[in-house]
Design an enzyme around this catalytic site. Structure first.
Site, PDB file in Angstrom:
ATOM      1  N   SER B  75       0.928  -1.134   0.030  1.00 15.39           N
ATOM      2  CA  SER B  75       0.141   0.038   0.000  1.00 15.39           C
ATOM      3  C   SER B  75       0.887   1.154   0.164  1.00 15.39           C
ATOM      4  O   SER B  75       0.695   1.904   0.729  1.00 15.39           O
ATOM      5  CB  SER B  75      -0.860   0.086   1.263  1.00 15.39           C
ATOM      6  OG  SER B  75      -0.021  -0.019   2.399  1.00 15.39           O
ATOM      7  N   GLY B  77       1.015   3.693  -1.976  1.00 15.46           N
ATOM      8  CA  GLY B  77       0.091   4.998  -2.147  1.00 15.46           C
ATOM      9  C   GLY B  77       0.803   5.855  -3.090  1.00 15.46           C
ATOM     10  O   GLY B  77       0.578   7.031  -3.088  1.00 15.46           O
ATOM     11  N   LEU B  78       1.704   5.303  -4.060  1.00 15.12           N
ATOM     12  CA  LEU B  78       2.264   6.228  -5.313  1.00 15.12           C
ATOM     13  C   LEU B  78       3.017   7.453  -4.658  1.00 15.12           C
ATOM     14  O   LEU B  78       2.853   8.705  -5.363  1.00 15.12           O
ATOM     15  CB  LEU B  78       0.986   6.754  -6.015  1.00 15.12           C
ATOM     16  CG  LEU B  78       0.434   5.665  -6.950  1.00 15.12           C
ATOM     17  CD1 LEU B  78      -0.832   6.160  -7.477  1.00 15.12           C
ATOM     18  CD2 LEU B  78       1.539   5.135  -7.992  1.00 15.12           C
ATOM     19  N   CYS B 136      -4.426   2.103  -9.960  1.00 16.25           N
ATOM     20  CA  CYS B 136      -3.596   1.897  -8.529  1.00 16.25           C
ATOM     21  C   CYS B 136      -4.904   1.624  -7.574  1.00 16.25           C
ATOM     22  O   CYS B 136      -5.679   2.622  -7.452  1.00 16.25           O
ATOM     23  CB  CYS B 136      -2.631   3.114  -8.068  1.00 16.25           C
ATOM     24  SG  CYS B 136      -2.028   2.935  -6.405  1.00 16.25           S
ATOM     25  N   ILE B 197      -2.223  -6.576 -15.987  1.00 17.87           N
ATOM     26  CA  ILE B 197      -2.961  -6.067 -15.072  1.00 17.87           C
ATOM     27  C   ILE B 197      -2.301  -5.316 -13.863  1.00 17.87           C
ATOM     28  O   ILE B 197      -1.158  -5.438 -13.669  1.00 17.87           O
ATOM     29  CB  ILE B 197      -3.858  -7.302 -14.224  1.00 17.87           C
ATOM     30  CG1 ILE B 197      -2.879  -8.266 -13.382  1.00 17.87           C
ATOM     31  CG2 ILE B 197      -4.875  -7.967 -15.068  1.00 17.87           C
ATOM     32  CD1 ILE B 197      -3.267  -9.299 -12.702  1.00 17.87           C
ATOM     33  N   GLY B 249       1.992  -9.184 -14.327  1.00 22.89           N
ATOM     34  CA  GLY B 249       1.034  -9.628 -13.373  1.00 22.89           C
ATOM     35  C   GLY B 249       1.679 -10.936 -12.644  1.00 22.89           C
ATOM     36  O   GLY B 249       1.428 -12.007 -13.147  1.00 22.89           O
ATOM     37  N   THR B 272       7.218  -7.250  -9.565  1.00 29.40           N
ATOM     38  CA  THR B 272       7.606  -7.592  -8.252  1.00 29.40           C
ATOM     39  C   THR B 272       9.275  -8.477  -8.319  1.00 29.40           C
ATOM     40  O   THR B 272      10.027  -8.490  -7.555  1.00 29.40           O
ATOM     41  CB  THR B 272       6.741  -8.400  -7.415  1.00 29.40           C
ATOM     42  OG1 THR B 272       5.469  -7.626  -7.300  1.00 29.40           O
ATOM     43  CG2 THR B 272       7.147  -8.952  -6.288  1.00 29.40           C
TER      44      THR B 272
END
Lengths: 265, 310
Positions: B75, B77-78, B136, B197, B249, B272
């Site tokens: 999370s 949050g950019l 996002c 995605i 993804g 990732t």
């Protein structure tokens, strides 16, 4: 920083759930500073569990043998995987990462290192470096019990003075290491201070030091993903201006910060 | 890489031409500068930057990360330093290093995207494309809240398209069930490709403290755990033949990359995996090239969407 596959020289249990792993790496020996860390892959090549690498501070370097060590506590699947590795196996890691401690900035001759639990790991490398530079080092280490008895043996190999506290009194004096700091705070004003330990220890130290106007630096940790500052995942809040705050990454902006700047929530 | 690497690897997504299909996903590679210490990032098809907003964003309250089985819940949050920082600090370095850059941008609404595009106009010659982050899950305004409304997708895309001459890519969220409609509206707005995605909305709770493991309570899941979801979403959208797809993804190796292309991705995004295998871009590019050699595939475009369902 460099991505390295280094041979594990030894991986010894030195306490209950406490291990010391020594890895061959001329690069790390040449380039690392106390306080820096390596991000180690904690799963075999064919698996993705655990997915992320795990950060470990550099605990010791031995230039004569071109090896460095980490100290680690068994916590989850990553450290369990590490504990099963033995000499001759390969450790896949990247490092050295983060900002370490350089001596040039310090004119002071007296250093106080305060370590809590596994937080003593990086401070050992610092103590060794300072001692080799002819500085006076006082290492204050606090533990829960006597699980770090072998760590004391390591300290005895350095030309430094030290004091150990344990919460249950089975190793050194009974009490918290912060008790010692409270008792001798005025003496410590003339020391350069570096700390590494749990957040609760930092909160107490912040209170003591702010009352006495003492400056201190501390090494922080957070759950990390990239380890190199790109994902912005491992942030903590630090003071910014009079009443403001700013998020800083532990991996790239840190892990070394001014203890008095940290905001604990 | 062997001497054949590079041959037959080029792909086209609308007017977007890539020397190979390997792209770095936004938010997992910064602007590529750090990774260039580890391998030559200019070899990649493109680097999609971290999403930049008009003004700096501080991001969400920590903890921002939580590992789950074969996955990473975040999370963030950019958090970003703002578009001016990219233009002044990152762009000169990435230009000098020869990276192919897709600039990811984030705005709260069409007006903010317009302002961003206006700023980008003066540097657009240095960019391959812009990617609009309409997916996002970790922000209150913009992101998925904007990207799940078909009208907004079209408006925002058109607003940016009106100002910029470079291609526009729209990144969509798997948390929407109307992806074909959203992609069509992106196309109407002038988009040339869809990135698919973004992360899947997820949550984790600490059973000892009863507290959510993320500071922002809910986050986005990435990593190998979400790969089959991504493959299905790409497969379904590809069948609609709306726009070329950059598939992403949970890709962790070259085999996954091939799988995504068979499902319908014209190019693939690595996210990732960059935290796990720092050389993922290079390794996956080499793996795709070897696979082509072993299967006598002359052009990688020959396998796009070629999954045999009957």
């Amino acid at each position: 920083m460099k991505l390295i596959k280094g041979e594990i020289i030894s991986n010894k249990k030195i306490g209950e759930g406490l291990y010391k792993m020594t890895i061959f790496s001329p690069y790390i020996i040449k380039h690392s500073l106390p306080g820096q860390f390596v991000n180690i892959k904690c799963s075999s090549e064919s698996t993705i569990d655990p997915l992320l690498r795990r950060p470990f501070s550099i605990h010791d370097i031995e230039p004569d043998f071109k090896v460095f060590s980490i100290l680690y506590v068994l916590k989850g699947t990553g450290t369990k995987y590490l504990s099963k590795l033995s000499s001759g196996d390969i450790a896949d890691f990247i490092g050295p990462l983060g900002n370490g401690i350089t001596l040039q900035e310090n004119e002071n001759n007296n250093f106080l290192l305060i370590g809590g639990g596994i937080g003593v790991a990086p401070l050992f490398f610092l103590a060794k470096t300072l001692s080799a530079a002819g500085k006076n080092v006082f290492f204050a280490a606090g533990f829960k019990d006597n699980n770090f008895l072998l760590f004391e043996k390591m300290l005895q190999g350095l030309k430094i003075s030290y004091e150990i506290y344990s919460e249950n009194g089975t190793h050194g004096k009974k009490g918290m290491i912060t008790d010692l700091v409270i008792e001798r705070a005025d003496d410590f004003k003339k020391y350069d201070i570096y700390c590494c330990g749990p957040i609760n220890m930092y909160k107490v130290l912040q209170n003591i030091f702010s009352l006495k106007s003492i400056k201190a630096k501390a090494l922080f940790e957070e759950i990390m993903a990239c380890g190199i500052g790109v994902c912005k995942g491992c942030v903590m809040k630090f003071k910014n201006g009079k009443d403001g705050y700013i998020y800083k990454t532990i991996c790239k902006d840190g892990p070394l910060f001014d203890l008095m700047e940290a905001i604990f929530e | 890489m062997n001497s054949n690497t590079g041959k037959g690897l080029s792909v086209k997504l609308g007017t977007i031409e890539l020397k190979n299909p390997v792209i770095m996903c936004s938010g997992t590679f910064s602007s590529g500068i750090e990774y260039n210490d580890l391998y030559d990032v200019s070899m990649l098809g493109a680097v999609t930057t971290k999403s930049f907003s008009l003004v700096p964003r501080e991001g969400n309250k920590p903890p921002r990360l939580c590992e789950t089985p074969a996955g990473l819940l975040n999370s963030i949050g950019l958090e970003n330093e703002g578009i001016d920082f990219f233009i002044n600090e990152h762009l000169p370095v990435v230009k000098r290093s020869g990276f192919t850059i897709i600039l990811s941008i984030l705005g709260a609404d069409a007006a903010e995207f317009t302002n961003l595009a206006t700023k980008i106009r003066k540097i657009e010659d240095d960019l391959l494309a812009v990617e609009l982050n309409l997916s996002c899950p970790n922000v209150e305004k913009g992101g998925i809240t904007l990207g799940s409304i078909p009208d907004e997708v079209e408006n925002v895309t058109a607003a940016v398209r009106k100002i910029l001459n470079i291609p526009v890519i729209v990144k969509l969220s798997p948390n929407n069930n109307n992806l074909a409609e959203l992609a069509s509206r992106a196309k109407n707005g002038g988009a040339e490709a869809i990135s698919l995605i973004n992360t899947i909305i997820g949550m984790a709770i600490d059973i000892n403290t009863f507290k959510p493991k993320l500071g922002n309570i809910i986050g986005g899941l990435s990593g190998p755990a979400i790969k089959p979801v991504a493959v299905a979403k790409i497969y379904n959208l590809y069948k609609e033949k709306i726009l070329p797809i950059i598939g992403m993804g949970g890709i962790s190796d070259w085999k996954d990359a091939i799988e995504f292309m068979l499902a319908g991705a014209s190019a693939i995004g690595l996210g990732t995996v960059n935290f796990v295998d720092y050389n993922a871009g290079k390794n996956i590019l080499e793996g795709i090239a070897s696979y082509m050699g072993s299967k006598n595939i002359l052009n990688i475009t020959d396998i796009i969407g070629k999954v045999k369902v009957r």
